[in-house]
Design a protein around this motif. Sequence first.
Motif, PDB file in Angstrom:
ATOM      1  N   GLY A   1       0.780  -1.241   0.000  1.00  0.00           N
ATOM      2  CA  GLY A   1       0.000   0.000   0.000  1.00  0.00           C
ATOM      3  C   GLY A   1       0.805   1.282   0.000  1.00  0.00           C
TER       4      GLY A   1
ATOM      5  N   HIS B   1      -1.279  -5.853 -11.371  1.00  0.00           N
ATOM      6  CA  HIS B   1      -2.555  -5.133 -11.375  1.00  0.00           C
ATOM      7  C   HIS B   1      -2.302  -3.640 -11.281  1.00  0.00           C
TER       8      HIS B   1
ATOM      9  N   ASP C   1       0.252   1.165  -5.747  1.00  0.00           N
ATOM     10  CA  ASP C   1       1.492   0.673  -5.110  1.00  0.00           C
ATOM     11  C   ASP C   1       2.214  -0.364  -5.974  1.00  0.00           C
ATOM     12  N   HIS C   2       1.629  -0.693  -7.125  1.00  0.00           N
ATOM     13  CA  HIS C   2       2.268  -1.662  -8.024  1.00  0.00           C
ATOM     14  C   HIS C   2       2.650  -1.045  -9.366  1.00  0.00           C
TER      15      HIS C   2
ATOM     16  N   ASP D   1      -1.574  -9.096  -5.874  1.00  0.00           N
ATOM     17  CA  ASP D   1      -2.446  -9.048  -4.702  1.00  0.00           C
ATOM     18  C   ASP D   1      -3.590 -10.038  -4.904  1.00  0.00           C
TER      19      ASP D   1
ATOM     20  N   HIS E   1       4.887  -8.197   0.266  1.00  0.00           N
ATOM     21  CA  HIS E   1       3.766  -7.250   0.334  1.00  0.00           C
ATOM     22  C   HIS E   1       3.271  -7.183   1.782  1.00  0.00           C
TER      23      HIS E   1
HETATM   24 ZN   LIG Z   1      -0.744  -3.916  -3.192  1.00  0.00          ZN
END
Ligand SMILES: [Zn+2]
Length: 306
Positions: free
Chosen positions: A12, A63, A67-68, A211, A269
């Motif tokens: 996050g 995705h 945060d990615h 995720d 993560h």
């Molecule tokens: Zn994430």
Amino acid sequence: MHTITFLGTSAGVPTRFRNVSALALQPENSKKWMLFDCGEATQHQIMKTSLSAYNLERIFITHLHGDHVYGLCGLLASKGMQRSESALEIYGPEGLREMLGCVMHHSQLNLPFDLKIFEIDANSSMRFEDFRIDVVELSHSITSYGFVLTFDDKPGRFDVEKAKKLHIPEGPLFAKLKKGESITLPDGRTVSGTDLVGPSKKGARIVIGGDNDNPLLFSPYAPFDLMIHEATYTQKDFDRLERKFKHTTAKQLAQAAQKMGVSWLILNHISPRYDKNGRISELLDEAKRYFDGRVDVAYDFMKIEI
Ligand SMILES: [Zn+2]
Ligand SMILES: [Zn+2]
């Protein structure tokens, strides 16, 4: 051995110790490397390693949560400034092309290299030099994918000395023997390649998850030599959350890994709460209670070989 470097392991938001998601994979004997996810400031993380954006060949995005993915535009712009001219491929979910296209258009980002964006489908399969990637659709609040990398088996070593002792002439006969075929020599003797080639080495199978709240979705491809998957919370903390998010707990991941036959499990993560007061061991301890294999919790710049 393939080398994996964790460039960002926080969930996050970044913390003082962890950046947001990114992971580098450099296949054996290759200068080129691949990036999986690209959270904000991934380019800064790359600069702290021996990897260079110049040799980055492919990016896979699990995705489109920030945060990615928020580090992509900065990384592309910097790679462009380095006058890197070799093509860059980016693979990710639907919407990636529009997302990047919009930023590039409005900030007039003109890249000196060929940028190829591929929007991938669930359950598709991609073939590269000596490995395959199967795309697994995961369970998250937006479309999220996981990648199963399967490297080709490596043929066993050909015993040149033994071949020479048998007075086999070098050249096309050697080539046939290396493939495991049988040959007949001019003097009538028959030699089988299987006697001269050592056992082949099984290629590694690696999971890199996005995720997800259901790690068993990878089970059609099990077993795995290495599974890198989110374990955002411990079960205890997750159960206490007022608002549940679609993430996996250390317990849930460990149980799934145990079922799927995982040799080495890496928890990734990580919720920022575990960076405080030495709480990281809570995740590791919980995973160990339910999983017998090797297990680690990822940290930024952790480097492993498989
Ligand atoms: Zn994430
Ligand atoms: Zn997410």
